[in-house]
Design an enzyme around this catalytic site. Structure first.
Site, PDB file in Angstrom:
ATOM      1  N   GLY A  81     -16.027   2.645   3.674  1.00 60.41           N
ATOM      2  CA  GLY A  81     -14.731   3.317   3.604  1.00 60.41           C
ATOM      3  C   GLY A  81     -13.952   3.025   2.341  1.00 60.41           C
TER       4      GLY A  81
ATOM      5  N   ASP B  48       0.845  -1.185   0.000  1.00 65.54           N
ATOM      6  CA  ASP B  48       0.000   0.000   0.000  1.00 65.54           C
ATOM      7  C   ASP B  48       0.887   1.244   0.000  1.00 65.54           C
ATOM      8  OD1 ASP B  48      -3.216   0.527   0.907  1.00 65.54           O
ATOM      9  OD2 ASP B  48      -1.813   2.202   1.148  1.00 65.54           O
ATOM     10  N   ILE B  49       0.482   2.232  -0.780  1.00 63.32           N
ATOM     11  CA  ILE B  49       1.285   3.464  -0.908  1.00 63.32           C
ATOM     12  C   ILE B  49       1.278   4.280   0.388  1.00 63.32           C
ATOM     13  CG2 ILE B  49      -0.534   5.034  -1.742  1.00 63.32           C
ATOM     14  CD1 ILE B  49       1.433   5.923  -3.945  1.00 63.32           C
TER      15      ILE B  49
ATOM     16  N   HIS C  45     -10.276  -5.092  -3.466  1.00 63.16           N
ATOM     17  CA  HIS C  45      -8.940  -5.325  -2.913  1.00 63.16           C
ATOM     18  C   HIS C  45      -9.080  -5.747  -1.462  1.00 63.16           C
ATOM     19  CE1 HIS C  45     -10.010  -1.084  -2.535  1.00 63.16           C
ATOM     20  NE2 HIS C  45      -9.374  -1.093  -1.361  1.00 63.16           N
TER      21      HIS C  45
HETATM   22  P1  5GP Z   1      -9.791   1.544   0.275  1.00 55.99           P
HETATM   23  O1  5GP Z   1      -9.890   2.850   1.014  1.00 55.99           O
HETATM   24  O2  5GP Z   1     -10.494   1.639  -1.071  1.00 55.99           O
HETATM   25  O3  5GP Z   1     -10.194   0.343   1.053  1.00 55.99           O
HETATM   26  O4  5GP Z   1      -8.245   1.318  -0.003  1.00 55.99           O
HETATM   27  C1  5GP Z   1      -7.547   1.849  -1.061  1.00 55.99           C
HETATM   28  C2  5GP Z   1      -6.085   1.726  -0.708  1.00 55.99           C
HETATM   29  O5  5GP Z   1      -5.315   1.928  -1.881  1.00 55.99           O
HETATM   30  C3  5GP Z   1      -5.618   2.742   0.323  1.00 55.99           C
HETATM   31  O6  5GP Z   1      -5.082   2.072   1.456  1.00 55.99           O
HETATM   32  C4  5GP Z   1      -4.566   3.561  -0.433  1.00 55.99           C
HETATM   33  O7  5GP Z   1      -3.482   3.936   0.389  1.00 55.99           O
HETATM   34  C5  5GP Z   1      -4.155   2.615  -1.550  1.00 55.99           C
HETATM   35  N1  5GP Z   1      -3.703   3.269  -2.764  1.00 55.99           N
HETATM   36  C6  5GP Z   1      -4.330   4.302  -3.395  1.00 55.99           C
HETATM   37  N2  5GP Z   1      -3.645   4.642  -4.504  1.00 55.99           N
HETATM   38  C7  5GP Z   1      -2.566   3.821  -4.559  1.00 55.99           C
HETATM   39  C8  5GP Z   1      -1.476   3.711  -5.488  1.00 55.99           C
HETATM   40  O8  5GP Z   1      -1.363   4.434  -6.486  1.00 55.99           O
HETATM   41  N3  5GP Z   1      -0.539   2.757  -5.227  1.00 55.99           N
HETATM   42  C9  5GP Z   1      -0.632   1.941  -4.134  1.00 55.99           C
HETATM   43  N4  5GP Z   1       0.349   1.030  -3.973  1.00 55.99           N
HETATM   44  N5  5GP Z   1      -1.648   2.015  -3.252  1.00 55.99           N
HETATM   45  C10 5GP Z   1      -2.599   2.952  -3.467  1.00 55.99           C
END
Ligand code: 5GP
Ligand code: ZN
Length: 113
Positions: A92, A30-31, A99
């Site tokens: 969220g 995760d970034i 994912h």
């Molecule tokens: P959500 O909030 O949808 O459950 O999680 C999305 C996740 O994707 C977040 O934890 C966010 O940090 C991660 N994320 C968003 N953009 C990128 C990216 O460009 N690269 C990576 N490696 N992770 C990302």
């Protein structure tokens, strides 16, 4: 889907730190990590969230959970870990390609915020 961030990762159009991959799934860091270990697992095929994936292909959803658990084993998260599927806006979710978050390396608290 051309405008999907994680489809771009599958297509190799966005650089990520891939730690595990097979024909169906990719795992990468995760970034913006929320724990010492924070990996994301995505299917290469686009589904909006876990609900859509499970309805469309429950066997693939099952293999995704197996892939996540194998990843936890490979990362030696023997003290435990958390797997999270944020689903929908109230869940969220911010990236609408299903994912699983694999979080580990610290004591988790509950309830989630
Ligand atoms: P959500 O909030 O949808 O459950 O999680 C999305 C996740 O994707 C977040 O934890 C966010 O940090 C991660 N994320 C968003 N953009 C990128 C990216 O460009 N690269 C990576 N490696 N992770 C990302
Ligand atoms: Zn996608």
């Amino acid at each position: 889907m051309s405008d999907c961030l994680f489809c771009k990762i599958v297509a190799g159009e966005l650089p990520v730190d891939i730690i595990s991959e097979n024909q169906e799934f990719i795992a990468f860091s995760d970034i913006d990590p929320k724990a010492p270990i924070h990996k994301l697992v995505i299917p290469k095929q686009h589904f909006e969230n876990l609900s859509e994936l499970a309805k469309a292909d429950s066997a693939l959803a099952g293999r995704m959970s197996e892939f996540l658990v194998q990843l936890a084993d490979e990362l030696s998260l023997t003290e435990g870990y958390r797997i999270v599927f944020n689903t929908g806006v109230f869940g969220g979710q911010t990236v609408f390609h299903v994912h699983g978050h694999l979080l580990g390396g610290r004591q988790m608290s509950w309830p989630a915020g």
